[in-house]
Design an enzyme around this catalytic site. Structure first.
Site, PDB file in Angstrom:
ATOM      1  N   ASN A  48       0.840  -1.196   0.000  1.00  0.00           N
ATOM      2  CA  ASN A  48       0.000   0.000   0.000  1.00  0.00           C
ATOM      3  C   ASN A  48       0.876   1.247   0.000  1.00  0.00           C
ATOM      4  OD1 ASN A  48       0.586  -0.829   2.692  1.00  0.00           O
ATOM      5  ND2 ASN A  48      -1.148   0.280   3.518  1.00  0.00           N
ATOM      6  N   ASN A  51      -1.093   8.597   0.911  1.00  0.00           N
ATOM      7  CA  ASN A  51      -0.858   9.950   0.409  1.00  0.00           C
ATOM      8  C   ASN A  51      -1.434  10.962   1.392  1.00  0.00           C
ATOM      9  OD1 ASN A  51      -1.854  12.409  -1.380  1.00  0.00           O
ATOM     10  ND2 ASN A  51      -0.256  11.351  -2.528  1.00  0.00           N
ATOM     11  N   TYR A  54      -4.909  11.629   1.220  1.00  0.00           N
ATOM     12  CA  TYR A  54      -5.667  10.401   1.549  1.00  0.00           C
ATOM     13  C   TYR A  54      -6.215   9.639   0.338  1.00  0.00           C
ATOM     14  CZ  TYR A  54      -5.387  11.198   6.606  1.00  0.00           C
ATOM     15  OH  TYR A  54      -4.932  11.353   7.878  1.00  0.00           O
ATOM     16  N   CYS A  59      -3.938   0.554  -2.666  1.00  0.00           N
ATOM     17  CA  CYS A  59      -3.792  -0.694  -1.896  1.00  0.00           C
ATOM     18  C   CYS A  59      -2.683  -1.571  -2.475  1.00  0.00           C
ATOM     19  CB  CYS A  59      -5.090  -1.483  -1.934  1.00  0.00           C
ATOM     20  SG  CYS A  59      -6.445  -0.765  -1.014  1.00  0.00           S
ATOM     21  N   GLU A  61      -2.818  -4.697  -3.224  1.00  0.00           N
ATOM     22  CA  GLU A  61      -3.297  -5.612  -4.278  1.00  0.00           C
ATOM     23  C   GLU A  61      -3.294  -4.917  -5.637  1.00  0.00           C
ATOM     24  OE1 GLU A  61      -4.546  -4.860  -1.375  1.00  0.00           O
ATOM     25  OE2 GLU A  61      -5.901  -6.384  -0.602  1.00  0.00           O
ATOM     26  N   CYS A  96     -10.082  -4.927  -0.242  1.00  0.00           N
ATOM     27  CA  CYS A  96     -11.195  -3.961  -0.235  1.00  0.00           C
ATOM     28  C   CYS A  96     -12.037  -4.143  -1.504  1.00  0.00           C
ATOM     29  CB  CYS A  96     -10.664  -2.534  -0.129  1.00  0.00           C
ATOM     30  SG  CYS A  96     -10.081  -1.853  -1.694  1.00  0.00           S
TER      31      CYS A  96
HETATM   32  N1  THU Z   1      -5.205  -1.709   2.399  1.00  0.00           N
HETATM   33  C1  THU Z   1      -4.602  -2.476   1.461  1.00  0.00           C
HETATM   34  O1  THU Z   1      -3.536  -2.140   0.937  1.00  0.00           O
HETATM   35  N2  THU Z   1      -5.200  -3.634   1.130  1.00  0.00           N
HETATM   36  C2  THU Z   1      -6.310  -4.146   1.732  1.00  0.00           C
HETATM   37  O2  THU Z   1      -6.712  -5.246   1.415  1.00  0.00           O
HETATM   38  C3  THU Z   1      -7.004  -3.374   2.760  1.00  0.00           C
HETATM   39  C4  THU Z   1      -6.463  -2.013   3.025  1.00  0.00           C
HETATM   40  C5  THU Z   1      -4.520  -0.472   2.818  1.00  0.00           C
HETATM   41  C6  THU Z   1      -5.174   0.813   2.417  1.00  0.00           C
HETATM   42  C7  THU Z   1      -4.621   1.748   3.452  1.00  0.00           C
HETATM   43  O3  THU Z   1      -3.334   2.199   3.048  1.00  0.00           O
HETATM   44  C8  THU Z   1      -4.455   0.896   4.688  1.00  0.00           C
HETATM   45  O4  THU Z   1      -4.436  -0.443   4.218  1.00  0.00           O
HETATM   46  C9  THU Z   1      -5.552   1.074   5.712  1.00  0.00           C
HETATM   47  O5  THU Z   1      -6.802   0.929   5.143  1.00  0.00           O
END
Ligand code: THU
Length: 143
Positions: A48, A51, A54, A59, A61, A96
């Site tokens: 992830n 920024n 925000y 993410c 993935e 997500c």
């Molecule tokens: N996040 C991910 O990178 N992948 C997920 O599956 C869930 C959430 C990140 C987004 C954000 O940077 C942090 O986790 C908190 O939500």
């Protein structure tokens, strides 16, 4: 699912952990790593990237998917995700909704395995369809 034996699960968990080491999460302090296995056998890692404004954050993935697609790979065999609070333990980290939708673009939902892991030896596996039932994908535009 019966794909467990054929997937290099432990290697994907290690790679997802490697990806997580690069996570840039100064706002949530929640670090996520992903490892995306292509059908051609390559593994793309992601983390992830947050920024100060925000919403531009990305993410782990999607970072992995976009890295792969930008290098010419569009056929994926599996995704592994690992995450948890910076200061805490790794916990199961389901993707997500936006990441599920991005996967829907490239992966067969009924067959694509998503490995949610906490440690080597501790993981569960779900198809994309289990996580995104009745998802809208490229096929819907062709009907
Ligand atoms: N996040 C991910 O990178 N992948 C997920 O599956 C869930 C959430 C990140 C987004 C954000 O940077 C942090 O986790 C908190 O939500």
């Amino acid at each position: 699912m019966d794909v467990k034996e054929r997937l290099p699960v432990e290697e994907l968990i290690r790679k997802a952990k490697e990806g997580r080491e690069h996570a840039y999460a100064p706002y949530s302090h929640f670090k996520v790593g992903a490892a995306l296995l292509t059908k051609s056998g390559r593994i793309f890692t992601g983390c992830n990237v947050e920024n100060a404004a925000y919403s531009p954050g990305n993410c782990a993935e999607r970072t992995a998917v976009f890295k792969a697609v930008s290098e010419g790979e569009r056929e994926f065999a599996a995704l592994c995700i690992i995450g948890g609070a910076e200061a805490g333990c790794l916990e199961l980290c389901p993707p997500c909704g936006v990441c599920r939708q991005v996967l829907m673009e490239f992966c067969d939902p009924a067959r694509f395995p998503i490995i949610l892991a906490t440690e080597e030896g501790k993981w569960e596996i779900h198809t994309l369809e289990e996580l995104l039932p009745l998802g809208f994908g490229p096929g819907n535009l062709k009907k």
